[in-house]
Write an enzyme that holds these catalytic residues in place. Structure first.
Site, PDB file in Angstrom:
ATOM      1  CG  ASP A   9      -1.837   1.203   1.288  1.00  0.00           C
ATOM      2  OD1 ASP A   9      -2.522   1.459   0.279  1.00  0.00           O
ATOM      3  OD2 ASP A   9      -1.864   1.910   2.309  1.00  0.00           O
ATOM      4  CB  SER A  10       0.278   4.786  -0.725  1.00  0.00           C
ATOM      5  OG  SER A  10      -0.823   5.017   0.125  1.00  0.00           O
ATOM      6  CB  CYS A  73      -2.983   0.606  -2.469  1.00  0.00           C
ATOM      7  SG  CYS A  73      -2.988   2.362  -2.897  1.00  0.00           S
ATOM      8  CD  GLU A 155      -0.112   7.388   5.466  1.00  0.00           C
ATOM      9  OE1 GLU A 155       0.888   7.183   6.166  1.00  0.00           O
ATOM     10  OE2 GLU A 155      -0.563   6.548   4.669  1.00  0.00           O
ATOM     11  CB  CYS A 187      -9.188   5.009   0.491  1.00  0.00           C
ATOM     12  SG  CYS A 187      -7.477   5.333   1.000  1.00  0.00           S
ATOM     13  CG  HIS A 189      -4.904   5.396   4.214  1.00  0.00           C
ATOM     14  ND1 HIS A 189      -4.479   4.797   3.067  1.00  0.00           N
ATOM     15  CD2 HIS A 189      -3.787   5.842   4.848  1.00  0.00           C
ATOM     16  CE1 HIS A 189      -3.161   4.877   2.998  1.00  0.00           C
ATOM     17  NE2 HIS A 189      -2.718   5.511   4.063  1.00  0.00           N
TER      18      HIS A 189
END
Length: 270
Positions: A9-10, A73, A155, A187, A189
């Site tokens: 994932d990012s 992701c 993040e 997403c 996240h």
């Protein structure tokens, strides 16, 4: 059969998928790469994201011996899934994405036929979700919204509070107006923001996360390919980051658990 499941994932979002994988497949080895040195993917050109995805996939197979790849992701799936599959087509390595399982769960959850998807700018602009929903053949009315800023809050480890709520109220307004009854967190996240998103959307809206559905899809694909591990041994879980290792370990540990105590640098020294 003995190689690990490779996933990337990012940054931290794919840890929601990793958690589901560890819980569902405790005997499987796992290697997770968080590309925090280049996050967020959502605001980057899709061509760049496509290159990142191909590079990391190649590393997971060549450097870590991954027997299957999970593109954990949504932006990378939307931008580079075909390239990742092309990269591995001759190597007989299954590739599982997060969009297809999430969409199947979304269309099976709604009772009114009015559904929503939220994601990064890159994911929403790619059109990947309308295409995936069309492939199900189930007639639903879809409202999509990009949510720039959500990833950055996660993040930073800021998942609740007035700032997050104000942003959510503004970005989710089109979904509230459309009166959706099921909302896909498009997403990886976003599940970390589920409490705030749920409060803004209201109790009548079911939030759908692709994490658990992706884990089930991985188990099914590994079983079909004869790659599932047997026995009672506990799997080994490795985590790597292209960015600051200490930040990844500390924040990732709060989001996932103690598994991130031993975090490595990526790319590895060859």
């Amino acid at each position: 059969m003995n190689g690990p499941i490779g996933m990337f994932d990012s940054g931290f979002g794919g840890l929601t998928v990793a958690r589901a994988m560890i819980d569902l497949l405790p005997g499987e080895d796992l290697v997770y790469i968080g590309d925090t040195g280049r996050y967020p993917y959502g605001s980057k050109p899709l061509g760049d994201v496509r290159d990142f995805a191909t590079e990391i996939t190649r590393s997971l197979v060549d450097d870590y011996g991954a027997k299957a790849i999970v593109v954990a992701c949504n932006t990378a799936t939307a931008a580079g899934l075909d390239d990742v599959r092309d990269e591995l087509s001759a190597r007989d390595v299954p590739v599982i994405d997060v969009i297809t399982p999430g969409v199947k769960a979304l269309v099976s959850t709604t009772t009114t036929g009015r559904v929503g998807v939220i994601g990064t700018v890159g994911t929403v602009s790619s059109g990947a979700y309308p295409q995936a929903i069309a492939r199900t053949g189930i007639p639903v009315s879809l409202t999509s919204a990009a949510c720039p800023g959500f990833v950055e809050f996660v993040e930073r480890g800021q998942t609740t509070g007035d700032e997050v709520t104000v942003l959510a109220e503004r970005l989710l307004a089109p979904l509230v107006k459309a009166d959706v009854d099921a909302l896909l967190l498009g997403c990886t996240h976003y599940p970390f923001l589920a409490r705030t998103i749920g409060e803004v959307m209201g109790h009548g809206v079911t939030l759908v996360s692709s994490a658990d559905e992706t884990a089930f899809a991985v188990r099914r694909r590994l079983g079909e390919a004869g790659l599932l591990r047997s026995g009672d041994n506990r799997g080994v879980h490795r985590f790597a980051s292209s960015g600051d290792i200490d930040v990844f370990r500390d924040l990732g540990g709060r989001l996932l658990g103690p598994e991130l105590e031993h975090t490595e640098s990526w790319p590895p020294h060859r």
